[in-house]
Every structure is written in structure tokens, then in C-alpha cells.
Design a protein around this motif. Structure first.
Motif, PDB file in Angstrom:
ATOM      1  N   THR A   1      -3.661  15.757  -6.371  1.00 43.53           N
ATOM      2  CA  THR A   1      -3.075  17.032  -5.947  1.00 43.53           C
ATOM      3  C   THR A   1      -1.836  16.782  -5.094  1.00 43.53           C
ATOM      4  N   THR A   2      -1.924  15.831  -4.176  1.00 45.62           N
ATOM      5  CA  THR A   2      -0.766  15.513  -3.333  1.00 45.62           C
ATOM      6  C   THR A   2       0.395  15.007  -4.190  1.00 45.62           C
TER       7      THR A   2
ATOM      8  N   GLU B   1       6.400  18.862  -7.091  1.00 39.86           N
ATOM      9  CA  GLU B   1       6.890  20.239  -6.967  1.00 39.86           C
ATOM     10  C   GLU B   1       7.916  20.346  -5.856  1.00 39.86           C
TER      11      GLU B   1
ATOM     12  N   LEU C   1       1.970  17.958  -5.761  1.00 34.23           N
ATOM     13  CA  LEU C   1       2.731  18.740  -4.781  1.00 34.23           C
ATOM     14  C   LEU C   1       4.026  18.015  -4.408  1.00 34.23           C
ATOM     15  N   ALA C   2       3.951  16.689  -4.320  1.00 27.00           N
ATOM     16  CA  ALA C   2       5.162  15.915  -4.010  1.00 27.00           C
ATOM     17  C   ALA C   2       6.204  16.106  -5.106  1.00 27.00           C
TER      18      ALA C   2
ATOM     19  N   ARG D   1       6.337   5.000  -5.418  1.00 24.78           N
ATOM     20  CA  ARG D   1       5.554   5.377  -4.234  1.00 24.78           C
ATOM     21  C   ARG D   1       4.101   5.518  -4.619  1.00 24.78           C
ATOM     22  N   VAL D   2       3.237   5.041  -3.746  1.00 27.78           N
ATOM     23  CA  VAL D   2       1.804   5.128  -4.017  1.00 27.78           C
ATOM     24  C   VAL D   2       1.284   6.441  -3.437  1.00 27.78           C
ATOM     25  N   ILE D   3       0.798   7.314  -4.301  1.00 23.88           N
ATOM     26  CA  ILE D   3       0.137   8.540  -3.830  1.00 23.88           C
ATOM     27  C   ILE D   3      -1.158   8.656  -4.640  1.00 23.88           C
ATOM     28  N   THR D   4      -2.246   8.276  -4.038  1.00 23.61           N
ATOM     29  CA  THR D   4      -3.486   8.173  -4.822  1.00 23.61           C
ATOM     30  C   THR D   4      -4.120   9.533  -5.096  1.00 23.61           C
ATOM     31  N   ASP D   5      -3.903  10.495  -4.231  1.00 26.66           N
ATOM     32  CA  ASP D   5      -4.537  11.793  -4.438  1.00 26.66           C
ATOM     33  C   ASP D   5      -3.749  12.602  -5.478  1.00 26.66           C
TER      34      ASP D   5
ATOM     35  N   GLY E   1       0.797  -1.223   0.000  1.00 32.58           N
ATOM     36  CA  GLY E   1       0.000   0.000   0.000  1.00 32.58           C
ATOM     37  C   GLY E   1       0.825   1.265   0.000  1.00 32.58           C
ATOM     38  N   GLN E   2       2.151   1.134   0.098  1.00 32.71           N
ATOM     39  CA  GLN E   2       2.976   2.336   0.194  1.00 32.71           C
ATOM     40  C   GLN E   2       4.037   2.459  -0.894  1.00 32.71           C
TER      41      GLN E   2
END
Lengths: 315, 536
Positions: free
Chosen positions: B247-248, B254, B251-252, B241-245, B217-218
């Protein structure tokens, strides 16, 4: 005390039974077939064949009448087996256990922040009723309640991660990963608790025994913090208790924004993918957390105010 | 990844010191389009640079919207065979959606239902063993036995995969299935070594990377496989890396917590392009977005109304404004990158409000509110539907938008509950034939329920199109397939106006400025990482 515990334990079981029946029923009346949804996800959007769908249903007992499915599932749960996820090939109990820690960390940190802000702010507000500190505190509370969690989350990320480069944006790890999500979640709670502490304090400060304490010449600090606060905290503890339950499953938005693998995140994913065993197991666990939190709140009442008796139960 | 400040300093040094050699237009028809801060675009051009190895990082962190450890993947050691480049299929797909030999160096049809595949020489597994025909047979048998839907999808049974010798595998399909090679040009049917242990969650493939570490999950961390058969592997470590959102994720990127971020939200595309540290790359995929019109439900069963809705729509405005230039204006429901989409031959319904209004007046439409179904999972779905709602109100057609949660959406559409449906379709393998079959054939996925119940359907225009689709589906002759499908699509769009095409889809990948040579593919899961460069 023993009687109280037995009575409350029976209530807990009854509530959990009700929760499980309702959840089970609701999942089955929700449109969207788990067999089709899960296979479609796995096949990158393609439609599975009817035979494959039938086979899935048979393998997972979904072809049986709903009451039979419920009884089978409940029998497993009573023996501690929450079954296996349709979509993850992992035991539901293991999935929940893996997610409990990050969520509990977040909930505790958020509550700590909320309490640390709310109790002093509420007391100051009450003591200085109608004066600038009161207006300031009420304005802060209004702001806290009005800000949506996702918005505040992004704002904190932009300021503290992107601009200032102090905290990481996403994931779990050390304490630094916890700060922004906890502030995001704690702020809204702080706002609610501040208002409650304020109104509760105002009510208590009007009581006769406080005036008596004043007339006895006790110091203001002792009157406020020893006599008034203790009684004013009773409704506050109730709300903190309920908020704890809410935070455990209501932190979905914060968990998604900060990519924290928690219970709320898991519940949402499981509902969308129609992963019945996970949804049913999670709802039961979350239900249990709520009921047990209330239980703990009842005990906390007794400790705060010895006048409340376990015999009364419902007080 | 390094600290932001030092990266910037080093970046300027590297930029000054890097020798750039133009190698000319080697990929003129590529749909890659990289836009950087100064607005320059490398659309359609490939540039070759030389690098000083001392100035390259050996790690790349990639943010994915999808969790590679989620799903029923224990057959592959619990990691999905997408993105990570750990497992490979027999056939790959080129940028033009042509089949490309991969672990199979060659294949041919040896009968109506039989195929022979020659297995490539000198391919090593991560455990050091050499790939043989037996490994291929075992891999297919395992997948076919494991997933109940696989035999129906691939049209083969486990017992119909045979090793004829050390280098040849025979497949016998359950029926005449000319798209078999294209269907297995898909990472889901990857080749792995039988020594992989399900319990230990090993992944033993032939890919340029092997799984080094994972956290469910990560993240999934991979490292380069030194004995990879197909050229050098430049990038040594990949950290997914799992980042489902969305916008996040953006930002990650940026913040340089990640170097590459898939699918930033459309509202962030401009700022990522303008940011001096980031860039975005657009890649055309074999997907399309369109509005499905219920051909059998009043009043959209009137072809005049369906044509009016087509005439009220401006695909170009939609792409230019709402979609931030992501996507291409469409003329049909099948992406133009698929050779039989008939794009050039389909009618172009130029926006004509006057003509559309008079068609509405001539039609059976009497002012009722049409239901427009939109899945909650469709990116910008609500916004797109709102724009269309506005255009349709200009021609006197009242539309109500009804957002439906994704799992319920498929069910709702198949029950024929909407008049208009915002649909997205795309191929995730080398064979895209199923796109036209499932959407427009009477017994295809979308139509079969209502066709079976009352002889109607949803978007299927009738027997003539059914026959054309069947003939196209059953032929292995590329030209004949093109002819049949083009005619079917002409009827669908011109005679029947069964759908309103919107866009041919593109996907977007954001990356930090110091990442170069991203080899994105039409099917986004099939990205290739070995050649990526990460400057210090």
C-alpha cells in the motif's frame, strides 16, 4: 543505593538468561528449517538438495544437540560476539546497531508527542470532570486507542503526503520523515497516558493534603501543578517507561508502513526467514532494553517522590 | 523526479509536442497489457515514439518490494543480480520463454554431458576490460564454490568448467542434464570480473548500469555504463528504493515520490488505472496458482471428490472478481506460456454444481471438515481460499482454512498435513522442467518425504507419470519433451484430478504517466531498463 544497583543488576542478568533460554528453545520448536528456508529464498523458491541442507547445518553448527548449540552461542555472546546473520552476511551486532538509531528516534519522538498531548489533556479532563472538556478528552482518548496503527498511518499518508504534499511517505532522512510515523505511534500512546493522567489526578485531587492546600488559600494553579501533578505522575512514569520498551520493539507496523529500517522490522523479517542468530541477538537486546527501562523507572520514582526508598526496592 | 505541479504542466506540453509514430504490431504475442486512464489498452501492440531529448528526464525512481541488498550476495558485492541490470548471464529469456543468446553468442551440446559456449565478442566490463572465456570460468567457479546448493542445482562442479580458448567455455555436467542452458539462463549465475573486491563491495559486471551508491535496506542507485555492448542506454540514472509494504508503495507512486512501483496491492489496481497521472502494466509470468489436493489422505484420496472440487470451481469468476483481472483462468498447473504445459489439450472442468454434488455423494466423503492450508505470504491467499470454501460448501464439502506462516508452510505441506493447499509455482529461469518434477514426481520436492517414509506422497499420481516426467526431463528434443509432459499433465488433470488449477499468473507494475517503454519480462527480476523513457 549501591545495594539496590547490585541487586537489580543481578535481576537483569537472570531475566536475560531466562529470555535467551526461552527464545532459543522456541526457535527450535518452530516448524521451518532455517537451512531450507534461506536457500529456498536465495534460489527464488526452488528446493535445495539434501546435501546442500546438510552442509548448511554443519557450517552453522545446527547439526549439534540444542543444549550444545545454546552453550556455544551463549559463550560467544558473553564475549560480545552475537555471530553473523545467516541471511545477510553481516554481523548481528552491526545489524542491530544500524537499526537502533531509527527506532530510538521514532520511539523518542512518539513519546514526546504522546506526553505533549496526554498530560495537558489528562489534567484538563480531571479538573473539569463531568464537563464538556472532560468528555472531549475522553472521546479523543477512545478514538486514539481504537485506531489501528496501520490504518492511521495510511490515513496520515493520504492526507499529509498525497493530498497536501507536506511530508514524504516513506524512508528515513530528515525530521520531515519522522513526523507522520511519530504521530501514528504517539497517538495510541497518548490515549493510554491521557486516561491514566486523568484517573491519577482525580485520585490525588481527593487526597486530604490537596484539600489542606486549598484551605490554606493557595492558588488553584499551584495546587494542581505543584502539589497534585507531581504525585499523580508516579504511575504515569511507569507507563511511559513501559511504553518506551514497547515502542522500541512494537513499532513493527509503523516501521513497515513508513518503510523505516528499525528493530521491529528487522525482528519480523528475521523470524520469517528463520535467521536464528539475528532473532536471538535482537530478543536479548530488546529484553535488555525492557529491563533497563524498568530500572530507569525505579530511579525516576525516587526522584519524583523522595518518600520512596531504594531500600524497599519493590515499591 | 520533479515537483508535482511543474511535472503536470510540463507533461501537458510534452504530450502536445510529442510526435507519435505507429510502427505496427511488432510484438503481437506479447503478454504486456498497459491500461491508462481513458481505458485504452496497448495489449499485444508495441508503439514506437520519437522523443525530443530535451524533454526527457535522465532519472527513474523504482520502488521494489524486495530489498536488493538483502540475502547472501557478497559474491556479487552485496547487491542481488536482479532488477538493477548491473550483471548479466550467458543466456537470456525472451517474452515467449525461449532461450536468447546474451553474453554467450552461441552454444551447443558436444556430448551426452558436455556443452560448449561461445563467448560474445566486444563485451566490456565496467572496469573497461574485455570479457573472455576465463572470466566466465572464474565467475562460475566462484558461485559454485560459494553456494553449497549451486552444484546440485546447476549439475556442475567447479572443476568441470574449462576455458578451451579465449572465446570458448566447456561445461561438463555431473549427469545427463539437457536443461543445462535453460537452468543457467538466470541472473543468479551472472558473469563478473575477478577484480571485484568483496571487502569494498564492488560490483564489476557487464550490464548497462553500474552501482553508484547504496544504503543497506533502503536503496541502490545506479548510473548508466557508457561502453555497454548491447545498444544505447537511454536512462542515465536508476534509483531503486525498497518499500516492502504494497500500500505504501502504491501511495508513493500516486504521490510521485517514485516513478515505477512493482506489485501494487490488487485493491489499488483500479484506482491506479483511473488516476490521470498513473498507469498499470500487466505482464504474464511463467507461474501458475492451483489448489493441491492430497492424493493419499482420506477423503481427498478419492478421485471422485477431487473431480467434484474441480467442477465446483470457476477460474474465470475468480480472476474477474477477487483478482481484479490480474491473471488468466487456468486449465493446468503449469503456465500456458511454457510450451509443454498442454494447456489446449487439458480438460476444461466447467463449473457444474449439480454434477459436482452428485460426484461428492458417490464419493467416500462423509461430511468431515477438510483442512485448507494457505501461506500467509500468498497475496490474496485468504480471500481466494474463502471463495473456494464457499463454492465447496455449495456441493456439500466442508472446508476449514488454516493460514500457515511461510517458513512453516513448506514443512507442513511436505508432511501432508492438509487436504487442500493453495500453491503457487513459477520458473525463474529459462528451464521450467523442475516445476513438473518437483510437484508431481514421487521423488520431487513436495512428495519425496512421504514417498520415502511410506511409499505415498502428496500430489504424485504414480509410476506412469513418474516415467513420463523422467523421459521428458532427460530429453533435449523439444517435441519429445512436449509429448511426454503433455501426457503426464493429461493424466494429472483428467484421470487423477490431482490438483484444481486456478490461474496462470500475471504480475503488475504501476508507473507514473510520464514513464514509457517499460521493458518488463516474463520473469519479473529480469526487467530491462535501458530503453525506458521518462518525460519531463
Amino acid at each position: 543505593m549501591l545495594q539496590f544497583l547490585i541487586r537489580r543488576s543481578a535481576t537483569v542478568l537472570l531475566v536475560l538468561f531466562g529470555v535467551s533460554v526461552i527464545t532459543f528453545g522456541l526457535m527450535f520448536v518452530t516448524p521451518g528449517d532455517p537451512a531450507e528456508t534461506i536457500m529456498r529464498q536465495q534460489m527464488g523458491g526452488r528446493a535445495p538438495s539434501e546435501e546442500a541442507i546438510d552442509q548448511f547445518r554443519e557450517e552453522h553448527g545446527l547439526d549439534k544437540p540444542i543444549p550444545v548449540q545454546y552453550v556455544d552461542w551463549a559463550a560467544d555472546v558473553v564475549q560480545g560476539d552475537f555471530r553473523q546473520s545467516y541471511f545477510q552476511e553481516t554481523k548481528v551486532s552491526k545489524m542491530i546497531l544500524n537499526r537502533v538509531v531509527p527506532t530510538t528516534e521514532l520511539a523518542l519522538a512518539a513519546i514526546a508527542i504522546a506526553v505533549a498531548i496526554a498530560i495537558p489533556a489528562g489534567i484538563i479532563s480531571a479538573i473539569h470532570q463531568g464537563q464538556p472538556p472532560d468528555y472531549l478528552s475522553q472521546f479523543g482518548a477512545l478514538l486514539g486507542i481504537s485506531m489501528p496503527n496501520f490504518w492511521l498511518g495510511y490515513l496520515l499518508i493520504i492526507v499529509f503526503s498525497v493530498q497536501l504534499d507536506i511530508f514524504p511517505i516513506a524512508g528515513v532522512g530528515g525530521l520531515d520523515h519522522l513526523v507522520l510515523p511519530a504521530i501514528t505511534l504517539g497517538t495510541g500512546m497518548a490515549a493510554i497516558i491521557t486516561r491514566l493522567v486523568r484517573s491519577s489526578m482525580l485520585e490525588v485531587l481527593d487526597e486530604g493534603y490537596i484539600q489542606t492546600a486549598h484551605s490554606k488559600g493557595l492558588k488553584e494553579k499551584i495546587v494542581v501543578y505543584k502539589h497534585a501533578l507531581r504525585n499523580a505522575l508516579i504511575p504515569v512514569v511507569t507507563i511511559i517507561g513501559l511504553q518506551f520498551g514497547y515502542v522500541l520493539n512494537g513499532a513493527v507496523v509503523v516501521e513497515i508502513v513508513f518503510q523505516r529500517p528499525g528493530l521491529g522490522n528487522l525482528l519480523i523479517q528475521s523470524i520469517f526467514s528463520r535467521d536464528y542468530p539475528v532473532v536471538q541477538g535482537l530478543v536479548l537486546v530488546i529484553g535488555a532494553i525492557f529491563v533497563l527501562t524498568n530500572f530507569a523507572v525505579d530511579i525516576a520514582y525516587r526522584l519524583i517522590d523522595p518518600r520512596i526508598s531504594f531500600q524497599g526496592g519493590d515499591q | 523526479m520533479k515537483e508535482k505541479l511543474s511535472r503536470r504542466q510540463l507533461l501537458s506540453g510534452v504530450a502536445a509536442g510529442t510526435t507519435v509514430t505507429l510502427a505496427g504490431c511488432t510484438g503481437g504475442d506479447s503478454d504486456d497489457d498497459t491500461t491508462s486512464a481513458d481505458g485504452t489498452s496497448t495489449d499485444g501492440e508495441t508503439t514506437t515514439k520519437t522523443y525530443d531529448e530535451n524533454q526527457l528526464e535522465d532519472q527513474l525512481t523504482v520502488a521494489l518490494p524486495t530489498d536488493p541488498t538483502a540475502g547472501v550476495w557478497s559474491v556479487y558485492g552485496g547487491v542481488m543480480p536482479y532488477y538493477t541490470n548491473t550483471l548479466e548471464p550467458l543466456i537470456w529469456v525472451t517474452d515467449d520463454m525461449e532461450l536468447q543468446p546474451w553474453l554467450a553468442s552461441d552454444w551447443e551440446s558436444t556430448g551426452e554431458k558436455s556443452w560448449e559456449f561461445t563467448i560474445r565478442d566486444g563485451v566490456k566490463f565496467h572496469n573497461g576490460e574485455t570479457l573472455t572465456a576465463e572470466h566466465v570460468v572464474w565467475s562460475f567457479e566462484t558461485v559454485l564454490n560459494e553456494w553449497s546448493y549451486a552444484p546440485g542445482w546447476l549439475h556442475i562442479k567447479p572443476e568441470n568448467v574449462t576455458a578451451l580458448d579465449d572465446r570458448t567455455v566447456e561445461f561438463v555436467t555431473t549427469d545427463v542434464f539437457p536443461t543445462f542452458p535453460g537452468t543457467i539462463a538466470h541472473n543468479m549465475v551472472a558473469i563478473q570480473h575477478p577484480d571485484r573486491s568483496r571487502e569494498n563491495k564492488d560490483v564489476i559486471g557487464t550490464g548497462p548500469y553500474q552501482v553508484a551508491n547504496r544504503k543497506k535496506g533502503q536503496r541502490v542507485e545506479t548510473e548508466a555504463f557508457d561502453d555497454y555492448w548491447n545498444g544505447d542506454v537511454q536512462m542515465q540514472n536508476l534509483d531503486f528504493r525498497v518499500i516492502t509494504d504494497p500500500t505504501t508503495r502504491s501511495l508513493a507512486l500516486e504521490n510521485n515520490e517514485v516513478d515505477v512501483a512493482y506489485a501494487p496491492p490488487s485493491s489499488k489496481i483500479d484506482s491506479l488505472s483511473q488516476n490521470s497521472n498513473t498507469q498499470v502494466t500487466k505482464q504474464t509470468s511463467p507461474g501458475a496458482m492451483y489448489v493441491g489436493l492430497h492424493n493419499y489422505k482420506e477423503p481427498t484420496n478419492d478421485v471422485k471428490l477431487r473431480k467434484a472440487l474441480n467442477l465446483a470451481t470457476s477460474q474465470k469468476t475468480l480472476v474477474d472478481t477477487i483478482l481484479n483481472n490480474v491473471g488468466l483462468p487456468a486449465r493446468g498447473p503449469v503456465a500456458k506460456s511454457i510450451y509443454w504445459s498442454g494447456h489446449e489439450k487439458l480438460p476444461e472442468y466447467k463449473r457444474d454444481v449439480e454434477k459436482a454434488t452428485s460426484l461428492v455423494e458417490e464419493s467416500a466423503y462423509d461430511g468431515q471438515t477438510l483442512q485448507f492450508l494457505v501461506s500467509t505470504e500468498t497475496p490474496s491467499g485468504r480471500t481466494i481460499a474463502s471463495a473456494l470454501q464457499e463454492w465447496y460448501s455449495e456441493i456439500g464439502v466442508d472446508v476449514a482454512i488454516n493460514q500457515v506462516e511461510e517458513s512453516a508452510f513448506e514443512d507442513t505441506v511436505r508432511n501432508g498435513e492438509g487436504h487442500l493447499v493453495l500453491e503457487g509455482s513459477g520458473s525463474n529461469s529459462g528451464a521450467a522442467d523442475y516445476l513438473i518434477y518437483e510437484t508431481f514426481h514421487s521423488e520431487g520436492d513436495v512428495n519425496e518425504r512421504l514417498y520415502g517414509e511410506n511409499g505415498t506422497g502428496v500430489y504424485n499420481p504414480g509410476e506412469e507419470v513418474d516415467t513420463l516426467i523422467e523421459e521428458g526431463f532427460q530429453t533435449g528434443d523439444k517435441e519429445l519433451k512436449e509429448e511426454k509432459y503433455e501426457e503426464a499433465l493429461r493424466i494429472i488433470m483428467e484421470d487423477e484430478a490431482s490438483v484444481v488449477p486456478l490461474t496462470y499468473q500475471q504480475y503488475v507494475v504501476g508507473s507514473y504517466k510520464d514513464v514509457e517503454n517499460l521493458d518488463l519480462r516474463p520473469i519479473n527480476e529480469m526487467v530491462r531498463w535501458p530503453g525506458a523513457k521518462h518525460l519531463k
